[in-house]
Structures are given as C-alpha cells and as structure tokens.
Design an enzyme around this catalytic site. Sequence first.
Site, PDB file in Angstrom:
ATOM      1  N   ARG A   1     112.591  28.096  41.363  1.00 18.31           N
ATOM      2  CA  ARG A   1     113.750  27.214  41.504  1.00 18.31           C
ATOM      3  C   ARG A   1     114.955  27.927  42.099  1.00 18.31           C
ATOM      4  NH1 ARG A   1     114.464  23.938  36.114  1.00 18.31           N
ATOM      5  NH2 ARG A   1     114.667  26.100  35.505  1.00 18.31           N
TER       6      ARG A   1
ATOM      7  N   HIS B   1      94.799  39.411  30.142  1.00 21.83           N
ATOM      8  CA  HIS B   1      94.867  40.699  30.847  1.00 21.83           C
ATOM      9  C   HIS B   1      94.058  41.786  30.147  1.00 21.83           C
ATOM     10  CE1 HIS B   1      98.228  41.729  28.114  1.00 21.83           C
ATOM     11  NE2 HIS B   1      97.973  42.988  28.430  1.00 21.83           N
TER      12      HIS B   1
ATOM     13  N   ASP C   1     100.251  34.875  19.746  1.00 22.53           N
ATOM     14  CA  ASP C   1     100.571  35.725  20.906  1.00 22.53           C
ATOM     15  C   ASP C   1      99.469  36.758  21.161  1.00 22.53           C
ATOM     16  OD1 ASP C   1     102.285  36.825  22.970  1.00 22.53           O
ATOM     17  OD2 ASP C   1     102.707  38.481  21.608  1.00 22.53           O
TER      18      ASP C   1
ATOM     19  N   HIS D   1      93.830  38.044  23.076  1.00 19.46           N
ATOM     20  CA  HIS D   1      93.323  39.398  23.314  1.00 19.46           C
ATOM     21  C   HIS D   1      92.366  39.878  22.218  1.00 19.46           C
ATOM     22  CE1 HIS D   1      96.475  39.145  26.154  1.00 19.46           C
ATOM     23  NE2 HIS D   1      97.458  39.556  25.391  1.00 19.46           N
TER      24      HIS D   1
ATOM     25  N   LYS E   1     104.133  44.336  15.875  1.00 16.43           N
ATOM     26  CA  LYS E   1     105.170  44.944  16.707  1.00 16.43           C
ATOM     27  C   LYS E   1     106.000  45.887  15.843  1.00 16.43           C
ATOM     28  CE  LYS E   1     105.346  41.492  20.268  1.00 16.43           C
ATOM     29  NZ  LYS E   1     104.521  42.241  21.226  1.00 16.43           N
TER      30      LYS E   1
HETATM   31  C1  BG6 Z   1     100.978  40.179  25.781  1.00 18.40           C
HETATM   32  C2  BG6 Z   1     101.810  39.731  24.606  1.00 18.40           C
HETATM   33  O1  BG6 Z   1      99.997  39.224  26.069  1.00 18.40           O
HETATM   34  O2  BG6 Z   1     100.353  41.405  25.476  1.00 18.40           O
HETATM   35  C3  BG6 Z   1     102.844  40.785  24.269  1.00 18.40           C
HETATM   36  O3  BG6 Z   1     102.462  38.511  24.931  1.00 18.40           O
HETATM   37  C4  BG6 Z   1     102.179  42.123  24.051  1.00 18.40           C
HETATM   38  O4  BG6 Z   1     103.590  40.400  23.114  1.00 18.40           O
HETATM   39  C5  BG6 Z   1     101.267  42.460  25.220  1.00 18.40           C
HETATM   40  O5  BG6 Z   1     103.198  43.108  23.928  1.00 18.40           O
HETATM   41  C6  BG6 Z   1     100.441  43.702  24.928  1.00 18.40           C
HETATM   42  O6  BG6 Z   1      99.735  44.053  26.085  1.00 18.40           O
HETATM   43  P1  BG6 Z   1      99.358  45.565  26.370  1.00 18.40           P
HETATM   44  O7  BG6 Z   1      98.554  45.511  27.619  1.00 18.40           O
HETATM   45  O8  BG6 Z   1     100.652  46.298  26.518  1.00 18.40           O
HETATM   46  O9  BG6 Z   1      98.595  46.036  25.181  1.00 18.40           O
END
Ligand code: BG6
Length: 490
Positions: free
Chosen positions: A51, A180, A237, A242, A340
């Site tokens: 945007r 990821h 999250d 993951h 965290k």
């Molecule tokens: C993300 C989360 O998907 O993964 C974050 O939203 C987290 O909160 C992050 O910090 C951790 O990824 P990595 O690759 O740093 O372990």
Amino acid sequence: MTQDSSHQHAATLILLGATGDLSQRMLLPSLFALHAENLLPGDFRLIGVARTDMDDKGFRKLAGDAVTQHLLRDRQNAARLAAFQECLHYRRADLDDGECLKPVRALVGDAAKNGIGVFLSIAPTLFVKAIAALSQADMAGEHVRVAVEKPLGEDLASSKVIDDTIASLFPEARTFRFDHYLGKETVQNLLVLRFGNMLFEPLWRSQYIDHIEITVAETVGLEGRADYFDSTGTLRDMVQNHMLQLLALVAMEPPNHYDADAIRDEKVQVLRALRGFTAKTAKTHSVLGQYGPGAIANSRVPGYTEDLGKPSQTETFVALKAYLDNWRWQGVPFYLRTGKRLAQWRTEVAIQFKPVPHSMFAGRGGKLEANRLSLRLQPEEDVRLSVMGKVPGLDREGIQLESVNLDLSLATAFGNHRRRIAYERLLLDFLEGDPALFVRRDEVEAQWAFIDTVRKSWKEAGMMPQIYDAGSCGPDASFGQKDVKNCLDD
Ligand code: BG6
C-alpha cells in the site's frame, strides 16, 4: 531434489506485502542470495506490491537496505546486489480496490507464460480481497501458483475458511504453505538420518525409545510484533506449526519415495494420531507461562506485559506431554517445549532410548546410562549420539563406565557448504514448483484439530500462564511436575 516434469519454473514473483517485516528480514535477503548464485531463472523478475507509495527506485533501495541489514556480511556483494536490484519493480496497490492488481498484470506482460509465483505476505484477513483482485487481474490459471505462510487462522474453523478462500482460485497442487522449519537443513537431515541409515530405524519405536523431546528455546522476546503475538500466543505461534511438523517428521512411517505426496501422506497420519487433551490431562500434561522481568546475557529485560504496554494473559511458554495413538508410538511421551526469553537459544530434537534390559556390569560397579540421540538445529547444527564407554584403567575398584558422544558437527563435516537461510530453499522450491517441503491442507487441519483440544482443555481447566523470570528455564511448574519434562536441564 529431483524435479518431476510436471514442475514448471516461475520466472516472475509477485510479492504482496513487499514492504513488510517478513519480506525485509527474510524474503528479500534470501532472493538476493539465490540470485547472486545464479539459481533463479535468467528472466527472473520480482514485483513488489504494497500500500505504501513508492516507485521502482524506492523499492530497490528498500531491498538493498534489507539485504545489507539482514544477510551475513560474507554473502554480500555490491555488484551482485546492483544486478539483483535491476530485477525489482514495484506497484502500489490497495486491496480495497478490486482492480488494483491489473497494473501488476500489465507489467508481467508476456512473461506470464513463463510462470508466476504469488506470495501473499499479508494478513489472512486480506486474503479474500487479494484472491478477488488476482482473479480480476487474470492471475490464476495453470501458470500461476500461490504461497502463504502462517498465521493461517486461529483455530480449525477459521483455517478452513482461509483455505477455502485460497482454494476458490488455486487448487491444492498450486498452493504452497510455508513452514520455514521445513527449509532448515537439519530438519531435512532428520529424514536422511532415519531413512538413509540401517542403524536407527529398527530401534525407532516404543519398544526401544523411552521418550522424545522437542525443544525450541528462544532468548528473544516480542521483537516488535506485539499485536500479532499477543493475539496468537506461543501455542499457536510455535507449537501448531513448527513443533508439530518436527514431531511428524520424527514419528512418521518410512515414505516409499522422496516425493511430496508420499512424505505428506505419512506426516498427516502422525498428526491425526495425536491424542487430544482434556481438562484432566491439561493439568498434569501441560504448563503455560509468561515471562516476567529478568536478565538475558547479563542485561536486564522487561517482562512481557511491560514489553506489550498492557496487561495480558497470553502465554509465551508452553510445555506439553503429548502422545500418539498408533502402533509404533503407544505409550511413548513426546515432550514439546518452547518459550521466549529463556536461558538459552536452543532448538533440538532428542531421542531418549530405553536402558539395556540387563546390565552385566552392575555387579562390578559399572553404571550404565541409556543412549540418547540429539539433533541440534540451532544455534549450531549437529547430531550427537551418546554411547557408553569404559574409562581406561585397571578396574581394581570396579569397572568405570562413562557416556561419551559420537559427534557429527555438520559445520565441520560439510564445512565447504554454506549455511543458508531456510527461506532460500523454500523460495527456490516454490519458484520451481516442488511441493515436498510445503505443508498440505490436511496436515494443517490435523494440527489445528489437536491444538484446539489443548486450548479448550486449558479453558475448561481454568489454566492461566504462570510467570517465569526472563532468562530462566521457564515456569517452576515445568521442573516440579514430573509429567512435563524440563528439556533445558540436561
Ligand atoms: C516464527 C515465530 O514462526 O518462528 C517466531 O513466529 C519465532 O515467534 C520464530 O521467533 C523462530 O524461528 P527460528 O527459525 O528463529 O527458530
């Protein structure tokens, strides 16, 4: 990975949300890195869309800054960056206007026949509008594929709505859901370790494995994502995606082939076998916490609510003892633990084997420890197997045994291979149309179905996050309660 002939490369990448955080921290640096190594098609073009009012020049500068700031110094190169910037374009679009992507389509022009990848790096609340605008601009069809990334909903019901929206324009085969973690080298190495060696697989079952620990401990806090995080919490999250993906890869049956369907068919079986939580098991099999003030690396850090600027009951720490109701894993606990502002940054999958059935050394004073296989993902990538060894000596006072590590440091063993950003691998696979490392809809739904039971069980049991000191190993309860193993204490 081998390419099957149905994969078509996409020469144009359209990045919606191109000025956002994910784009700047991960996507643009990864794309530059791929471009610098000539891994992208010769006619590659990236069209950033957002945007913000900006022209091509402004976007090229933004991308250049993103690369400089977020890519390791030894991967930067001014000449290559300039060449990459040449491939970048920008079009402003406001998704409230259904016609807003027509100028983007015009810019793609004839190159459309060489394939288009559309990355929706925008809030899912905008997906309906984005999908409508893509349709209006005639950007769907066989030659277009779409990429999305979490958060994809907040529960099973809302994730289905999001997926239905995407599916109204893009069939599953052309929908690429990024997680990821699947782009991380050690995660892929888990498959090779399990299925490329004879050593482990015969033992990879409840008869020989006592428990499995999956730990994603972070020292970081909110990192400027307060609104997103506070409405999401650690369970959704980190665990929903993951950690459950790691669990699926650790626990799945051997796929017949390294191909997308074979792997995902096996993963989804595992995810569907997760035993749901109840109010009763929530109390004994889960702990949730929220970080208070404390210290990380000797510096004082504020607590979560101070970071946030308002009171909150959102969890920043979760420990679960989960079970799979299937033949292979009956009775084996999977300890999932993430938080965290913990004492260490450590991501690890550890397989704890059972003790040998009988110790012939006991009568001579020798003490055995059960074998343990650890796959460390972060900060270093290594694989470590603890085995018993004899301490050298004449044994006059009994046999002395000690657990020693067989270490495979990936950095040392494969030292000439650079460590990449997980997104590099996934973006390349996306542009090449290889779905093996992307999450299929049925997996996401199975993940949500489990997570929904956890959230419901917390609510029914009236469980609230317990405060832990930033820089500690999490809430005290995760030490005291023997059912939720503390994975940072070994
Ligand atoms: C993300 C989360 O998907 O993964 C974050 O939203 C987290 O909160 C992050 O910090 C951790 O990824 P990595 O690759 O740093 O372990």
